[in-house]
Write an enzyme that holds these catalytic residues in place. Sequence first.
Site, PDB file in Angstrom:
ATOM      1  N   CYS A  54       0.823  -1.132  -0.032  1.00 12.16           N
ATOM      2  CA  CYS A  54      -0.159   0.059   0.025  1.00 12.16           C
ATOM      3  C   CYS A  54       0.956   1.109   0.107  1.00 12.16           C
ATOM      4  O   CYS A  54       1.943   1.140   0.544  1.00 12.16           O
ATOM      5  CB  CYS A  54      -0.858   0.162   1.198  1.00 12.16           C
ATOM      6  SG  CYS A  54      -2.045   1.354   1.324  1.00 12.16           S
ATOM      7  N   ASP A  56       0.328   3.652   1.785  1.00 12.42           N
ATOM      8  CA  ASP A  56       0.260   4.398   3.000  1.00 12.42           C
ATOM      9  C   ASP A  56       1.760   4.502   3.539  1.00 12.42           C
ATOM     10  O   ASP A  56       2.538   3.907   3.618  1.00 12.42           O
ATOM     11  CB  ASP A  56      -0.253   3.362   3.876  1.00 12.42           C
ATOM     12  CG  ASP A  56      -0.721   3.957   5.197  1.00 12.42           C
ATOM     13  OD1 ASP A  56       0.281   4.448   5.872  1.00 12.42           O
ATOM     14  OD2 ASP A  56      -1.850   4.190   5.593  1.00 12.42           O
ATOM     15  N   ARG A  58       2.977   4.828   6.266  1.00 10.39           N
ATOM     16  CA  ARG A  58       3.397   4.247   7.624  1.00 10.39           C
ATOM     17  C   ARG A  58       3.889   2.750   7.230  1.00 10.39           C
ATOM     18  O   ARG A  58       4.124   2.101   8.451  1.00 10.39           O
ATOM     19  CB  ARG A  58       2.001   4.274   8.685  1.00 10.39           C
ATOM     20  CG  ARG A  58       1.563   5.684   8.890  1.00 10.39           C
ATOM     21  CD  ARG A  58       0.293   5.705   9.497  1.00 10.39           C
ATOM     22  NE  ARG A  58      -0.871   5.050   8.639  1.00 10.39           N
ATOM     23  CZ  ARG A  58      -2.050   4.993   8.880  1.00 10.39           C
ATOM     24  NH1 ARG A  58      -2.606   5.255  10.116  1.00 10.39           N
ATOM     25  NH2 ARG A  58      -2.789   4.588   7.921  1.00 10.39           N
ATOM     26  N   HIS A 110      -2.251  -3.870   5.122  1.00 10.31           N
ATOM     27  CA  HIS A 110      -1.895  -3.517   6.444  1.00 10.31           C
ATOM     28  C   HIS A 110      -3.436  -3.186   7.033  1.00 10.31           C
ATOM     29  O   HIS A 110      -4.256  -2.560   6.374  1.00 10.31           O
ATOM     30  CB  HIS A 110      -1.097  -2.363   6.541  1.00 10.31           C
ATOM     31  CG  HIS A 110      -1.588  -1.110   5.890  1.00 10.31           C
ATOM     32  ND1 HIS A 110      -1.988  -0.084   6.728  1.00 10.31           N
ATOM     33  CD2 HIS A 110      -1.844  -0.506   4.649  1.00 10.31           C
ATOM     34  CE1 HIS A 110      -2.647   0.923   5.762  1.00 10.31           C
ATOM     35  NE2 HIS A 110      -2.362   0.483   4.735  1.00 10.31           N
ATOM     36  N   CYS A 113      -6.027   0.061   6.830  1.00  7.93           N
ATOM     37  CA  CYS A 113      -6.003   0.646   5.392  1.00  7.93           C
ATOM     38  C   CYS A 113      -7.101   1.458   5.203  1.00  7.93           C
ATOM     39  O   CYS A 113      -8.107   1.070   5.232  1.00  7.93           O
ATOM     40  CB  CYS A 113      -5.673  -0.467   4.526  1.00  7.93           C
ATOM     41  SG  CYS A 113      -5.467  -0.011   2.824  1.00  7.93           S
TER      42      CYS A 113
HETATM   43 CO    CO Z   1      -3.376   1.239   3.088  1.00  5.04          CO
END
Ligand code: CO
Length: 222
Positions: A54, A56, A58, A110, A113
């Site tokens: 992803c 993302d 993090r 994750h 999400c």
């Molecule tokens: Co995500």
Amino acid sequence: MKKQKTNKSTTYMKPYEKLLESNKNWATTKVKEDPEFFSRLANVQTPEYLWIGCSDSRVPPNEITGTSPGEIFIHRNIANMVVHTDLNMLSVLHYAVNVLKVKHVIVCGHYGCGGVKAAMSQNSFGIINKWLRNIKDVYRIHREEFYSIAEESKRVDRLIELNVMEQVMNLAKTSIIQEAWKDRQGPHLHGWVYGLADGIIKPIMEMEPGSRIDPIYEFDNL
Ligand code: CO
């Protein structure tokens, strides 16, 4: 323009300039630790892993797996999707499998999400609706299971896991993977989910080269 001394430039540094400053420090440290580090990587990359994760911020693949530059070939998009009309993903997959000859392809989702949460809602998000639609299909396929989960957060977590599994299956449905399985008995496919709350990766699925898939998706003339 004359270069400013580090301590002075730090005082007036714009936020993005800190990134460049950190980069210089990182490069210097790397060379101190290992003088050949960059010259070794400059002309060749031989990663054993392709990571589909992803976007993302993090979930940084190298940092959470303790790997260095040169070790993982990376593709990231919203909600770590393997969409068969995505020329970007297909190009990365083709290159990783046929040129780099990676041994493992990892789809890593994750918990928490935002992409999956958005797909579970009935809100319109503009153009991203078209991307989220692929996750809604996973939701629809497993609808019965979701209705039996009372707690909203548990439902989201489960869809995150099922979405990862579905994307691993989507890899196995490509002629790229099926051809490689036939020709070189690789790569292995993995489905992982990373926990934002504890930093731990949970392996949830693995497909050995040559695994049988639904015959509807099997090519018999590769
Ligand atoms: Co995500």
